[in-house]
Motif scaffolding. Sequence first.
Motif, PDB file in Angstrom:
ATOM      1  N   ILE A  39     -23.424 -26.925 -22.192  1.00  0.00           N
ATOM      2  CA  ILE A  39     -23.956 -25.765 -21.474  1.00  0.00           C
ATOM      3  C   ILE A  39     -25.424 -26.029 -21.178  1.00  0.00           C
ATOM      4  O   ILE A  39     -26.180 -26.443 -22.042  1.00  0.00           O
ATOM      5  N   LYS A 108     -20.892 -19.892 -21.303  1.00  0.00           N
ATOM      6  CA  LYS A 108     -21.662 -19.469 -20.133  1.00  0.00           C
ATOM      7  C   LYS A 108     -20.696 -18.723 -19.210  1.00  0.00           C
ATOM      8  O   LYS A 108     -20.096 -19.317 -18.328  1.00  0.00           O
ATOM      9  N   LEU A 114     -25.848 -16.376 -21.156  1.00  0.00           N
ATOM     10  CA  LEU A 114     -25.463 -17.245 -22.265  1.00  0.00           C
ATOM     11  C   LEU A 114     -24.851 -16.348 -23.326  1.00  0.00           C
ATOM     12  O   LEU A 114     -25.500 -15.410 -23.804  1.00  0.00           O
TER      13      LEU A 114
END
Length: 141
Positions: A39, A108, A114
């Motif tokens: 991510i 995500k 997040l």
Amino acid sequence: MLKPLSFAVIAVSLLTASIHNPPVSLAGTCASKCGSRPIQFTPGQHIRVEVINSTPNLIKIQKPSGTDAISLSPGQKLNLEGIEGTEPNTSLIFWSETGLSLQAIVSKPNFGTLRLELRPTWRLESDRSLYIMDDGRINVF
């Protein structure tokens, strides 16, 4: 007892067999076996951090840059706004009030969010922090 000529014949036989029957090599892409992509966010992007307490206990969350700890009840979700990827290595620390080991699952769900889901785990080592690096990478320690 084997004679030197016998050793030579055996060595040549093994060498010849390995030349004519090379080991099989398989080639392929890692698309199916590499795991998920790490991510990452664009440096400087405003990020909303969504923290979910999926444990049966109270969890504390704190941004070490001087804020007080925030209590998060079991099942509760908290949105932290205004975190920027340009802050040098922004971080959140978290812990269970009862000493429960935690596993941090990051995802995500969309471009600017997040998600940090905290779950109980039986591992001896607990996840304790989330780092948003200034280059946009995400690390859990």
